[in-house]
Design an enzyme around this catalytic site. Structure first.
Site, mmCIF file in Angstrom:
data_model
loop_
_atom_site.group_PDB
_atom_site.id
_atom_site.type_symbol
_atom_site.label_atom_id
_atom_site.label_comp_id
_atom_site.label_asym_id
_atom_site.label_seq_id
_atom_site.Cartn_x
_atom_site.Cartn_y
_atom_site.Cartn_z
ATOM 1 N N ALA A 65 0.869 -1.178 0.000
ATOM 2 C CA ALA A 65 0.000 0.000 0.000
ATOM 3 C C ALA A 65 0.903 1.223 0.000
ATOM 4 O O ALA A 65 2.052 1.164 0.457
ATOM 5 C CB ALA A 65 -0.883 -0.020 1.237
ATOM 6 N N GLY A 108 0.520 -4.906 0.845
ATOM 7 C CA GLY A 108 -0.675 -4.918 -0.009
ATOM 8 C C GLY A 108 -0.428 -5.580 -1.353
ATOM 9 O O GLY A 108 -1.366 -6.093 -1.971
ATOM 10 N N GLU A 111 -0.899 -9.115 -0.712
ATOM 11 C CA GLU A 111 -2.324 -9.305 -0.409
ATOM 12 C C GLU A 111 -3.184 -9.212 -1.677
ATOM 13 O O GLU A 111 -4.145 -9.956 -1.834
ATOM 14 C CB GLU A 111 -2.753 -8.268 0.634
ATOM 15 C CG GLU A 111 -2.083 -8.533 1.980
ATOM 16 C CD GLU A 111 -2.194 -7.367 2.952
ATOM 17 O OE1 GLU A 111 -1.684 -6.263 2.636
ATOM 18 O OE2 GLU A 111 -2.808 -7.525 4.012
ATOM 19 N N GLU A 131 4.700 -5.186 7.121
ATOM 20 C CA GLU A 131 4.021 -4.094 7.844
ATOM 21 C C GLU A 131 4.573 -3.903 9.247
ATOM 22 O O GLU A 131 4.616 -2.786 9.763
ATOM 23 C CB GLU A 131 2.509 -4.366 7.902
ATOM 24 C CG GLU A 131 1.786 -4.205 6.569
ATOM 25 C CD GLU A 131 1.768 -5.460 5.708
ATOM 26 O OE1 GLU A 131 2.521 -6.420 5.992
ATOM 27 O OE2 GLU A 131 0.986 -5.478 4.743
HETATM 28 N N1 CAA Z 1 4.650 3.121 -0.666
HETATM 29 C C1 CAA Z 1 5.069 4.287 -1.215
HETATM 30 N N2 CAA Z 1 6.199 4.400 -1.917
HETATM 31 C C2 CAA Z 1 6.964 3.292 -2.069
HETATM 32 C C3 CAA Z 1 6.589 2.057 -1.514
HETATM 33 C C4 CAA Z 1 5.369 1.991 -0.781
HETATM 34 N N3 CAA Z 1 4.901 0.842 -0.255
HETATM 35 N N4 CAA Z 1 7.559 1.150 -1.809
HETATM 36 C C5 CAA Z 1 8.488 1.805 -2.539
HETATM 37 N N5 CAA Z 1 8.139 3.104 -2.698
HETATM 38 C C6 CAA Z 1 8.863 4.147 -3.401
HETATM 39 C C7 CAA Z 1 10.079 4.612 -2.601
HETATM 40 O O1 CAA Z 1 9.711 5.538 -1.617
HETATM 41 C C8 CAA Z 1 10.924 5.208 -3.699
HETATM 42 O O2 CAA Z 1 10.408 6.484 -4.009
HETATM 43 P P1 CAA Z 1 11.425 7.756 -4.147
HETATM 44 O O3 CAA Z 1 12.270 7.416 -5.345
HETATM 45 O O4 CAA Z 1 10.507 8.899 -4.357
HETATM 46 O O5 CAA Z 1 12.221 7.795 -2.886
HETATM 47 C C9 CAA Z 1 10.642 4.310 -4.907
HETATM 48 O O6 CAA Z 1 9.414 3.650 -4.605
HETATM 49 C C10 CAA Z 1 11.705 3.239 -5.107
HETATM 50 O O7 CAA Z 1 11.868 2.546 -3.874
HETATM 51 P P2 CAA Z 1 13.304 2.282 -3.182
HETATM 52 O O8 CAA Z 1 14.247 3.388 -3.521
HETATM 53 O O9 CAA Z 1 13.060 2.012 -1.740
HETATM 54 O O10 CAA Z 1 13.739 0.966 -3.980
HETATM 55 P P3 CAA Z 1 14.717 -0.184 -3.464
HETATM 56 O O11 CAA Z 1 14.988 -1.033 -4.654
HETATM 57 O O12 CAA Z 1 15.891 0.403 -2.737
HETATM 58 O O13 CAA Z 1 13.867 -1.025 -2.371
HETATM 59 C C11 CAA Z 1 11.881 -2.139 -1.526
HETATM 60 C C12 CAA Z 1 12.735 -1.754 -2.769
HETATM 61 C C13 CAA Z 1 12.662 -3.142 -0.672
HETATM 62 C C14 CAA Z 1 10.609 -2.799 -2.059
HETATM 63 C C15 CAA Z 1 11.572 -0.868 -0.719
HETATM 64 O O14 CAA Z 1 11.050 0.118 -1.587
HETATM 65 C C16 CAA Z 1 10.564 -1.067 0.385
HETATM 66 O O15 CAA Z 1 10.892 -1.606 1.422
HETATM 67 N N6 CAA Z 1 9.304 -0.623 0.167
HETATM 68 C C17 CAA Z 1 8.268 -0.666 1.198
HETATM 69 C C18 CAA Z 1 7.739 -2.075 1.385
HETATM 70 C C19 CAA Z 1 6.671 -2.093 2.457
HETATM 71 O O16 CAA Z 1 6.920 -1.800 3.604
HETATM 72 N N7 CAA Z 1 5.429 -2.451 2.058
HETATM 73 C C20 CAA Z 1 4.288 -2.491 2.970
HETATM 74 C C21 CAA Z 1 3.482 -1.228 2.877
HETATM 75 S S1 CAA Z 1 2.204 -1.106 4.096
HETATM 76 C C22 CAA Z 1 0.970 -2.086 3.520
HETATM 77 O O17 CAA Z 1 1.036 -2.643 2.452
HETATM 78 C C23 CAA Z 1 -0.225 -2.230 4.435
HETATM 79 C C24 CAA Z 1 -1.211 -3.261 4.008
HETATM 80 O O18 CAA Z 1 -1.371 -4.275 4.618
HETATM 81 C C25 CAA Z 1 -2.066 -3.052 2.864
#
Ligand code: CAA
Length: 257
Positions: A65, A108, A111, A131
């Site tokens: 998400a 998400g 999911e 999460e």
């Molecule tokens: N939401 C918003 N933006 C996101 C995102 C997310 N879930 N995941 C990645 N992005 C964005 C980053 O912020 C980044 O944007 P900027 O260039 O503007 O900084 C861009 O995508 C590229 O991401 P990274 O630079 O972090 O890329 P990476 O290759 O170094 O890492 C990754 C990849 C390991 C997937 C890392 O992006 C990450 O950990 N993302 C978050 C994963 C996460 O925590 N997901 C759970 C979200 S909460 C949820 O989903 C609740 C639910 O139950 C529905």
């Protein structure tokens, strides 16, 4: 119809939805939820479509998400909007939906893949419910569906440590139906969808409904449901056609009736 956050194309009898927010690794914001649901509903209503594939990019199916959209929200914002409940409309789609997952399917994203009917993974796929690392928990079904798919121990491990599972482990655990080379993922998913779309649509819908029923009921009730639906299929012309074609040693010509 043009959408903001997804691409849609029709390949024969298959609808292909590609999540398309590459700069955010396909993070699922509210607009994407609206777009995906609208595209699914359009394919559901389209009589020429027999199955649907949802995919992302090679790097990310969806990285979760959209954290940036959510992080300033209050409890009352989330509660009054019933945040994420818009995805429930996906569960009312009766045509089969295949998730073709390459790269990250996190939070998400994992999911959403689990809301599809089955998952085909590229060999580079990574699944996770991270999460906990954000100080929260899954909110689009992860704690419930992942547990049903892979069992308590592994679901606890994933939700409590936030670690990722690779494609091989996901197949071994029953989360995905098959793993294919990432380079051929979309083609393989389209091939599976085309196969499904070549069958009798009412029979396909009844198969999907019966398998889903097994998650919602007891074994005895599920078996009763299956048998009644099986009997009802003998009212279909496609049942006569399918069985006659077998006897005649020819390909069936299903007419979805
Ligand atoms: N939401 C918003 N933006 C996101 C995102 C997310 N879930 N995941 C990645 N992005 C964005 C980053 O912020 C980044 O944007 P900027 O260039 O503007 O900084 C861009 O995508 C590229 O991401 P990274 O630079 O972090 O890329 P990476 O290759 O170094 O890492 C990754 C990849 C390991 C997937 C890392 O992006 C990450 O950990 N993302 C978050 C994963 C996460 O925590 N997901 C759970 C979200 S909460 C949820 O989903 C609740 C639910 O139950 C529905």
């Amino acid at each position: 119809m043009a959408y903001e956050t997804i691409l849609v194309e029709t390949r024969g009898k298959v609808g292909l939805i590609t999540l398309n927010r590459p700069k955010a690794l396909n993070a699922l914001n509210s607009q994407m939820q609206e777009d995906v649901v609208a595209a699914l509903q359009a394919y559901e209503a389209d009589e020429t479509i027999g199955a649907i594939v949802i995919t992302g990019s090679e790097k990310a199916f969806a990285a979760g998400a959209d954290i940036k959209e959510m992080h300033q929200k209050s409890y009352i914002d989330m509660y009054m909007a019933d945040f994420f409940s818009g995805w429930d409309a996906m569960l009312r789609i009766r045509k089969p939906i295949i998730a073709a997952v390459s790269g990250y399917a996190l939070g998400g994203g994992c999911e959403l893949a689990m809301m599809c009917d089955f998952i085909i993974a590229g060999d580079n796929a990574k699944f996770g419910q991270p999460e906990i690392t954000l100080g929260v928990m899954p909110g689009m079904g992860g704690s419930q569906r992942l547990t049903r798919f892979v069992g308590k121990s592994k679901a606890m491990d994933m939700c409590l440590t936030g670690r990722m599972m690779d494609a091989e482990e996901a197949e071994r655990s029953g989360l995905v139906s098959r793993v294919v080379p990432a380079a051929t993922l979309v083609d393989e998913a389209l091939k599976a969808a085309e196969k499904i779309a070549s069958f009798s649509l009412p029979a396909v819908l009844m198969n999907k409904e019966a398998v889903n029923r097994s998650y919602e009921t007891t074994l005895t009730e599920g078996l009763r449901f299956e048998r009644r639906v099986f009997h009802s299929m003998f009212a279909l012309e496609d049942q006569k056609e399918g069985m006659e074609a077998f006897s005649d040693k020819r390909a069936p010509n299903f007419r979805n009736q």
